[in-house]
Scaffold this motif. Structure first.
Motif, PDB file in Angstrom:
ATOM      1  N   THR A  67       0.166 -11.414  -0.807  1.00 39.56           N
ATOM      2  CA  THR A  67       0.619 -10.096  -1.269  1.00 39.56           C
ATOM      3  C   THR A  67      -0.297  -9.599  -2.377  1.00 39.56           C
ATOM      4  O   THR A  67      -0.683  -8.418  -2.409  1.00 39.56           O
ATOM      5  N   PHE A  68      -0.659 -10.506  -3.279  1.00 37.47           N
ATOM      6  CA  PHE A  68      -1.563 -10.160  -4.374  1.00 37.47           C
ATOM      7  C   PHE A  68      -2.960  -9.837  -3.835  1.00 37.47           C
ATOM      8  O   PHE A  68      -3.582  -8.838  -4.235  1.00 37.47           O
ATOM      9  N   PHE A  92      -5.554  -5.881  -3.410  1.00 36.66           N
ATOM     10  CA  PHE A  92      -6.957  -5.558  -3.639  1.00 36.66           C
ATOM     11  C   PHE A  92      -7.630  -5.094  -2.349  1.00 36.66           C
ATOM     12  O   PHE A  92      -8.557  -4.274  -2.392  1.00 36.66           O
ATOM     13  N   VAL A  93      -7.186  -5.598  -1.215  1.00 36.04           N
ATOM     14  CA  VAL A  93      -7.720  -5.124   0.062  1.00 36.04           C
ATOM     15  C   VAL A  93      -7.413  -3.639   0.232  1.00 36.04           C
ATOM     16  O   VAL A  93      -8.288  -2.832   0.565  1.00 36.04           O
ATOM     17  N   ARG A  94      -6.162  -3.253  -0.009  1.00 33.79           N
ATOM     18  CA  ARG A  94      -5.775  -1.850   0.129  1.00 33.79           C
ATOM     19  C   ARG A  94      -6.500  -0.980  -0.894  1.00 33.79           C
ATOM     20  O   ARG A  94      -6.942   0.123  -0.585  1.00 33.79           O
ATOM     21  N   TRP A  95      -6.592  -1.488  -2.105  1.00 30.94           N
ATOM     22  CA  TRP A  95      -7.255  -0.719  -3.159  1.00 30.94           C
ATOM     23  C   TRP A  95      -8.750  -0.563  -2.867  1.00 30.94           C
ATOM     24  O   TRP A  95      -9.337   0.495  -3.061  1.00 30.94           O
ATOM     25  N   GLY A  96      -9.386  -1.638  -2.380  1.00 32.41           N
ATOM     26  CA  GLY A  96     -10.820  -1.598  -2.134  1.00 32.41           C
ATOM     27  C   GLY A  96     -11.201  -0.767  -0.931  1.00 32.41           C
ATOM     28  O   GLY A  96     -12.178  -0.024  -0.963  1.00 32.41           O
ATOM     29  N   PHE A 153      -8.969   1.382   0.957  1.00 32.22           N
ATOM     30  CA  PHE A 153      -8.266   2.639   1.181  1.00 32.22           C
ATOM     31  C   PHE A 153      -8.180   3.517  -0.062  1.00 32.22           C
ATOM     32  O   PHE A 153      -7.715   4.640   0.004  1.00 32.22           O
ATOM     33  N   GLY A 154      -8.594   2.977  -1.220  1.00 32.80           N
ATOM     34  CA  GLY A 154      -8.637   3.781  -2.427  1.00 32.80           C
ATOM     35  C   GLY A 154      -7.331   3.908  -3.173  1.00 32.80           C
ATOM     36  O   GLY A 154      -7.275   4.495  -4.249  1.00 32.80           O
ATOM     37  N   ASN A 155      -6.250   3.380  -2.645  1.00 39.72           N
ATOM     38  CA  ASN A 155      -4.968   3.406  -3.351  1.00 39.72           C
ATOM     39  C   ASN A 155      -4.154   2.194  -2.936  1.00 39.72           C
ATOM     40  O   ASN A 155      -4.291   1.701  -1.822  1.00 39.72           O
ATOM     41  N   ALA A 156      -3.318   1.737  -3.828  1.00 40.64           N
ATOM     42  CA  ALA A 156      -2.488   0.564  -3.552  1.00 40.64           C
ATOM     43  C   ALA A 156      -1.371   0.482  -4.580  1.00 40.64           C
ATOM     44  O   ALA A 156      -1.514   0.967  -5.708  1.00 40.64           O
ATOM     45  N   HIS A 157      -0.277  -0.114  -4.175  1.00 40.25           N
ATOM     46  CA  HIS A 157       0.857  -0.323  -5.068  1.00 40.25           C
ATOM     47  C   HIS A 157       1.314  -1.762  -4.903  1.00 40.25           C
ATOM     48  O   HIS A 157       1.689  -2.180  -3.807  1.00 40.25           O
ATOM     49  N   LEU A 158       1.240  -2.532  -5.968  1.00 39.88           N
ATOM     50  CA  LEU A 158       1.600  -3.943  -5.902  1.00 39.88           C
ATOM     51  C   LEU A 158       3.100  -4.111  -6.015  1.00 39.88           C
ATOM     52  O   LEU A 158       3.709  -3.732  -7.007  1.00 39.88           O
ATOM     53  N   THR A 159       3.702  -4.647  -4.994  1.00 35.05           N
ATOM     54  CA  THR A 159       5.133  -4.928  -4.999  1.00 35.05           C
ATOM     55  C   THR A 159       5.393  -6.188  -4.197  1.00 35.05           C
ATOM     56  O   THR A 159       4.770  -6.421  -3.156  1.00 35.05           O
ATOM     57  N   PRO A 205       4.112  -6.346   2.298  1.00 36.64           N
ATOM     58  CA  PRO A 205       3.081  -5.518   2.917  1.00 36.64           C
ATOM     59  C   PRO A 205       2.570  -6.127   4.209  1.00 36.64           C
ATOM     60  O   PRO A 205       2.764  -7.308   4.482  1.00 36.64           O
ATOM     61  N   PHE A 206       1.874  -5.297   4.983  1.00 36.42           N
ATOM     62  CA  PHE A 206       1.327  -5.721   6.261  1.00 36.42           C
ATOM     63  C   PHE A 206       2.417  -6.435   7.068  1.00 36.42           C
ATOM     64  O   PHE A 206       3.493  -5.915   7.226  1.00 36.42           O
ATOM     65  N   ALA A 207       2.145  -7.619   7.559  1.00 32.20           N
ATOM     66  CA  ALA A 207       3.145  -8.358   8.346  1.00 32.20           C
ATOM     67  C   ALA A 207       3.615  -9.604   7.610  1.00 32.20           C
ATOM     68  O   ALA A 207       4.030 -10.590   8.228  1.00 32.20           O
ATOM     69  N   LEU A 208       3.613  -9.559   6.277  1.00 33.16           N
ATOM     70  CA  LEU A 208       4.003 -10.727   5.496  1.00 33.16           C
ATOM     71  C   LEU A 208       5.512 -10.942   5.456  1.00 33.16           C
ATOM     72  O   LEU A 208       5.972 -11.938   4.896  1.00 33.16           O
ATOM     73  N   TRP A 209       6.257 -10.039   6.063  1.00 30.04           N
ATOM     74  CA  TRP A 209       7.708 -10.216   6.131  1.00 30.04           C
ATOM     75  C   TRP A 209       8.063 -11.552   6.803  1.00 30.04           C
ATOM     76  O   TRP A 209       9.111 -12.150   6.502  1.00 30.04           O
TER      77      TRP A 209
END
Length: 407
Positions: A95-96, A100-104, A106-112, A117-121
């Motif tokens: 998740t952490f 950085f993948v999303r931020w790097g 796609f230019g935006n990301a929200h850490l929660t 996120p993705f398929a980590l459920w």
């Protein structure tokens, strides 16, 4: 002297088949969306081979994964002891990392950590099941409650991505099916191996059901069991009926698979013993390809194929340092190639021929599975989730068998 019981590789092979089905499902969705956007009406072509493959996979793949996880959780104390290291810690780590993948990219990301996120459920759900199993099994009516929750999960609009409640509750009953299925009961189901006619009829019914769902079923997003029926403009009775149908179909697929999958060691068994690297790393590739518009294009397919070839070669190479250098150099070249913009005109290219599109889609999906089950990605996953404690093992692996013999 006692004899050592031969390992039954059926379970490993089953997991391997399921694991390779996941990138196939993801590539089907991406490619189907792109092809339809370019040549059809813009919506996923449900009534096509894309729809058939996607629906067939998603009526049983995660259900079967949960069943197998429950089947191997017969010792609740052990399940709780390993729940953190096997599922929750990798969930937190990735998740952490994916922040950085999303931020790097796609230019935006929200850490929660509260909305996987993705398929980590999947990791979050298995942590929940296995950690609390020792307490839940004390409840006499756990299985009926799990079955009720399966249907209720589709009724509550607020349950969705938050804590992955929609999926956690929807797939819980399949985990319980596995837990309560004894080895003797499983062997009883496997008696169908001797009744080929019944297996042929079962397979025909399952395939026919997928065809009917392609024509008359809901939109393909529903099969993820993530959201309530409100999100798909359905009636409550439709959602209940469809969930009942999926329950029956997934059970049928599991019974079919445990009867036709061989018990011998093979490549799929190797994949089944190393599922997590494929599951975790292919997610990044999937989203980069999808959101950067690289797939389905010839260049993207060639890059994926190259890493797949390296994965095959890497399993046989004795000099792991050379193998890792090839991976790193190839990855750097691929990033530089795409970053240069020289191939931008190739992005998003999708052949008009539907047959060629199918070939590119599924060849690419298979090569992704092969690429990420190579030793490099397995060791990288171990290092990420195991931390510095895995470094001595990594060193021995790099040195090769001779070094291990000297220790």
């Amino acid at each position: 002297m006692g004899t050592t019981k031969a390992r039954d590789y059926m379970f490993d092979t089953f997991r391997g088949l399921l694991m390779l089905s996941i990138p196939m499902s993801h590539f089907t969705k991406m490619t189907g969306n792109l092809y339809s956007e370019l040549y059809l009406n813009g919506s996923f072509p449900k009534d096509s081979l894309f729809g058939f493959v996607y629906i067939t996979i998603n009526v049983f793949v995660m259900q079967a994964f949960m069943f197998l996880s429950g089947f191997f959780s017969k010792k609740p104390e052990r399940a709780r002891q390993t729940a953190w290291s096997t599922f929750m810690w990798p969930y937190l780590v990735f998740t952490f990392l994916y922040f950085f993948v999303r931020w790097g990219f796609f230019g935006n990301a929200h850490l929660t950590f509260l909305s996987p996120p993705f398929a980590l459920w999947f990791l979050w759900a298995l942590f929940f099941y296995r950690f609390f199993l020792i307490d839940m099994v004390k409840f006499r009516w756990l299985l009926p409650v799990g079955l009720i929750l399966y249907f209720v999960a589709g009724m509550v609009q607020e349950w969705g991505d938050f804590l992955a409640l929609g999926r956690v509750l929807s797939y819980f009953v399949f985990f319980l099916f596995g837990y309560y299925c004894s080895k003797e009961r499983l062997a009883w189901f496997q008696q169908l191996k001797t009744k080929k006619g019944i297996l042929v009829i079962l397979a025909a019914v399952l395939v026919a059901s997928s065809i009917l769902l392609c024509k008359f079923g809901p939109s393909v997003g529903w099969y993820l069991l993530r959201e309530s029926y409100h999100s798909y403009h359905m009636q409550l009775w439709q959602d209940v009926l469809l969930r009942l149908m999926v329950l029956v179909l997934s059970t049928g697929w599991i019974i079919l698979m445990i009867n036709i999958i061989p018990s011998k060691k093979g490549f799929l068994a190797y994949v089944g013993a190393n599922t997590m690297p494929i599951y975790m790393f292919h997610l990044t590739l999937r989203y980069v390809i999808e959101f950067k518009g690289l797939y389905v294009g010839f260049v993207a397919c060639l890059v994926v194929a190259w890493f797949g070839i390296l994965g095959i070669i890497g399993q046989k190479m004795k000099h792991k340092g050379v193998y890792i250098a090839c991976i790193i150099i190839s990855a750097a070249c691929a990033v530089a190639l795409f970053a240069s913009g020289l191939l931008k005109s190739w992005y998003g290219l999708c052949p008009h021929s539907i047959v060629l599109t199918y070939i590119l889609c599924y060849a690419g999906a298979i090569m992704v599975g092969i690429a990420f089950v190579s030793p490099f990605w397995i060791k990288l996953y171990d290092l990420l989730v195991g931390g510095t404690g895995k470094l001595p093992q990594l060193t021995r692996w790099l040195k090769g068998p001779g070094y291990e013999a000297e220790d």
